[in-house]
Design a protein around this motif. Sequence first.
Motif, PDB file in Angstrom:
ATOM      1  N   CYS A   1       0.816  -1.205   0.000  1.00 18.12           N
ATOM      2  CA  CYS A   1       0.000   0.000   0.000  1.00 18.12           C
ATOM      3  C   CYS A   1       0.856   1.264   0.000  1.00 18.12           C
ATOM      4  O   CYS A   1       1.818   1.398   0.767  1.00 18.12           O
ATOM      5  CB  CYS A   1      -0.931  -0.011   1.224  1.00 18.12           C
ATOM      6  SG  CYS A   1      -2.040   1.410   1.266  1.00 18.12           S
ATOM      7  N   ASP A   2       0.477   2.199  -0.881  1.00 16.67           N
ATOM      8  CA  ASP A   2       1.035   3.552  -0.900  1.00 16.67           C
ATOM      9  C   ASP A   2      -0.143   4.490  -0.637  1.00 16.67           C
ATOM     10  O   ASP A   2      -1.008   4.660  -1.503  1.00 16.67           O
ATOM     11  CB  ASP A   2       1.682   3.866  -2.243  1.00 16.67           C
ATOM     12  CG  ASP A   2       2.385   5.215  -2.243  1.00 16.67           C
ATOM     13  OD1 ASP A   2       2.080   6.048  -1.379  1.00 16.67           O
ATOM     14  OD2 ASP A   2       3.249   5.440  -3.120  1.00 16.67           O
ATOM     15  N   PRO A   3      -0.230   5.116   0.535  1.00 17.80           N
ATOM     16  CA  PRO A   3      -1.422   5.891   0.883  1.00 17.80           C
ATOM     17  C   PRO A   3      -1.630   7.121   0.014  1.00 17.80           C
ATOM     18  O   PRO A   3      -2.723   7.689  -0.006  1.00 17.80           O
ATOM     19  CB  PRO A   3      -1.172   6.277   2.346  1.00 17.80           C
ATOM     20  CG  PRO A   3       0.313   6.264   2.502  1.00 17.80           C
ATOM     21  CD  PRO A   3       0.792   5.162   1.611  1.00 17.80           C
TER      22      PRO A   3
ATOM     23  N   ASN B   1       0.967   3.438  -7.607  1.00 16.97           N
ATOM     24  CA  ASN B   1       2.155   2.873  -6.966  1.00 16.97           C
ATOM     25  C   ASN B   1       1.798   1.596  -6.211  1.00 16.97           C
ATOM     26  O   ASN B   1       2.594   0.646  -6.169  1.00 16.97           O
ATOM     27  CB  ASN B   1       2.775   3.887  -6.015  1.00 16.97           C
ATOM     28  CG  ASN B   1       3.468   5.015  -6.749  1.00 16.97           C
ATOM     29  OD1 ASN B   1       3.691   4.936  -7.959  1.00 16.97           O
ATOM     30  ND2 ASN B   1       3.790   6.086  -6.025  1.00 16.97           N
ATOM     31  N   THR B   2       0.624   1.563  -5.622  1.00 19.04           N
ATOM     32  CA  THR B   2       0.172   0.354  -4.927  1.00 19.04           C
ATOM     33  C   THR B   2       0.022  -0.804  -5.894  1.00 19.04           C
ATOM     34  O   THR B   2       0.443  -1.937  -5.623  1.00 19.04           O
ATOM     35  CB  THR B   2      -1.165   0.635  -4.229  1.00 19.04           C
ATOM     36  OG1 THR B   2      -1.012   1.752  -3.328  1.00 19.04           O
ATOM     37  CG2 THR B   2      -1.640  -0.578  -3.439  1.00 19.04           C
TER      38      THR B   2
ATOM     39  N   PRO C   1      -9.673   1.291  -6.545  1.00 13.36           N
ATOM     40  CA  PRO C   1      -9.501   2.442  -5.641  1.00 13.36           C
ATOM     41  C   PRO C   1     -10.307   2.342  -4.350  1.00 13.36           C
ATOM     42  O   PRO C   1      -9.830   2.780  -3.291  1.00 13.36           O
ATOM     43  CB  PRO C   1      -9.960   3.622  -6.496  1.00 13.36           C
ATOM     44  CG  PRO C   1      -9.690   3.180  -7.897  1.00 13.36           C
ATOM     45  CD  PRO C   1      -9.963   1.714  -7.919  1.00 13.36           C
ATOM     46  N   ARG C   2     -11.523   1.784  -4.383  1.00 19.68           N
ATOM     47  CA  ARG C   2     -12.318   1.665  -3.162  1.00 19.68           C
ATOM     48  C   ARG C   2     -11.644   0.735  -2.171  1.00 19.68           C
ATOM     49  O   ARG C   2     -11.518   1.047  -0.976  1.00 19.68           O
ATOM     50  CB  ARG C   2     -13.720   1.160  -3.521  1.00 19.68           C
ATOM     51  CG  ARG C   2     -14.658   1.039  -2.295  1.00 19.68           C
ATOM     52  CD  ARG C   2     -16.008   0.508  -2.724  1.00 19.68           C
ATOM     53  NE  ARG C   2     -15.884  -0.785  -3.372  1.00 19.68           N
ATOM     54  CZ  ARG C   2     -15.787  -1.947  -2.696  1.00 19.68           C
ATOM     55  NH1 ARG C   2     -15.770  -1.943  -1.376  1.00 19.68           N
ATOM     56  NH2 ARG C   2     -15.687  -3.086  -3.358  1.00 19.68           N
TER      57      ARG C   2
ATOM     58  N   GLU D   1      -9.888   1.318   1.629  1.00 20.42           N
ATOM     59  CA  GLU D   1     -10.203   0.475   2.784  1.00 20.42           C
ATOM     60  C   GLU D   1      -8.930  -0.063   3.429  1.00 20.42           C
ATOM     61  O   GLU D   1      -8.826  -0.152   4.664  1.00 20.42           O
ATOM     62  CB  GLU D   1     -11.104  -0.685   2.360  1.00 20.42           C
ATOM     63  CG  GLU D   1     -12.499  -0.240   1.936  1.00 20.42           C
ATOM     64  CD  GLU D   1     -13.330  -1.406   1.453  1.00 20.42           C
ATOM     65  OE1 GLU D   1     -12.782  -2.533   1.371  1.00 20.42           O
ATOM     66  OE2 GLU D   1     -14.527  -1.203   1.123  1.00 20.42           O
ATOM     67  N   ILE D   2      -7.925  -0.441   2.586  1.00 18.66           N
ATOM     68  CA  ILE D   2      -6.654  -0.942   3.124  1.00 18.66           C
ATOM     69  C   ILE D   2      -5.941   0.151   3.904  1.00 18.66           C
ATOM     70  O   ILE D   2      -5.383  -0.088   4.993  1.00 18.66           O
ATOM     71  CB  ILE D   2      -5.762  -1.460   1.975  1.00 18.66           C
ATOM     72  CG1 ILE D   2      -6.409  -2.676   1.297  1.00 18.66           C
ATOM     73  CG2 ILE D   2      -4.362  -1.795   2.475  1.00 18.66           C
ATOM     74  CD1 ILE D   2      -5.698  -3.133   0.060  1.00 18.66           C
TER      75      ILE D   2
END
Length: 308
Positions: A213-215, A220-221, A275-276, A280-281
Amino acid sequence: MDRKEIALKIERLVRKQKYKQLLEQGAELSLRAETADPVETFEAVTKIMEQSNALQNQGRCKDRAENATEVLMDAQVLKMSHDVVHAAMQRMGNSEFADDELVGVILTTFDSDEGVQDWDKITREAASVFRMTKHSQSLYGAFDAEATPVQKVARQRAQRQRVDYGQAKKPETVDKLQKKEKTAQKLNVIFAQINELFEKRRGAPIPYFELICDPEDFMNTVDNAFQISFLIRDGRVALVVDENHDPLIRPTTQREADQGKQKSDTTQAILGLNPRKWREIVERYQVDEPMLVLDRAEHSTLSQSQRN
């Protein structure tokens, strides 16, 4: 230097010395030209010219071409002789041609007792003095032959046609090798970071979704998940699940890597990510910053150059 070259060099030195002596004699004649007898001066100049001609005949044309000093000295002797003769002629006074004296001599010599000029006698006398040129009869007679001008036809230069070879591009094999090398380098960077995270967690597996994960960037994720899939395929990392069936990532041992290389069958898994689910992650794992740090700009520049 052989004997022949040494002999030629000595001969040249001797001739130069003799030319120098002739120039010195001419200088003495020039000083005495205004006071000496002109006839004696003419005889002395004649001897100097004879000696100069003899020196010139001794050397070969090739010697004179290779040794310009002798040619210059010979020209100086000739000019000096001309100046001396000119000075002696000036001392003799008026040397103009007298027409009246010539006519008087002709009338006295060729007149008969009756006072009539014998022109045949004059002709025979003149023919014995003048040299006759050789006569050759031309096959064309009185025809005025002129060389026919040759007209040169200008050759037209053939225009070269440019061949369009198309746009130059790199060989596909080179592009593939560069891409493969860059991808392998990127995988090594990710694998090294996974090992470091694994050691910090004291051998505890890393949550898969937290790892990729890249917030700040969804793409990138996705790219992190894509790159880790290659590490799983190559057997460098293992994908396992916990008691809640959440995926985890850990480096494989050397034994597991060797066993993975011996297996011929493969297992394929599909991960759905949008994206959703990405948001959530981020909320579930409270991700503030990405765990994997990569130089995305360098990879983006390489990909852009490969597409061009």
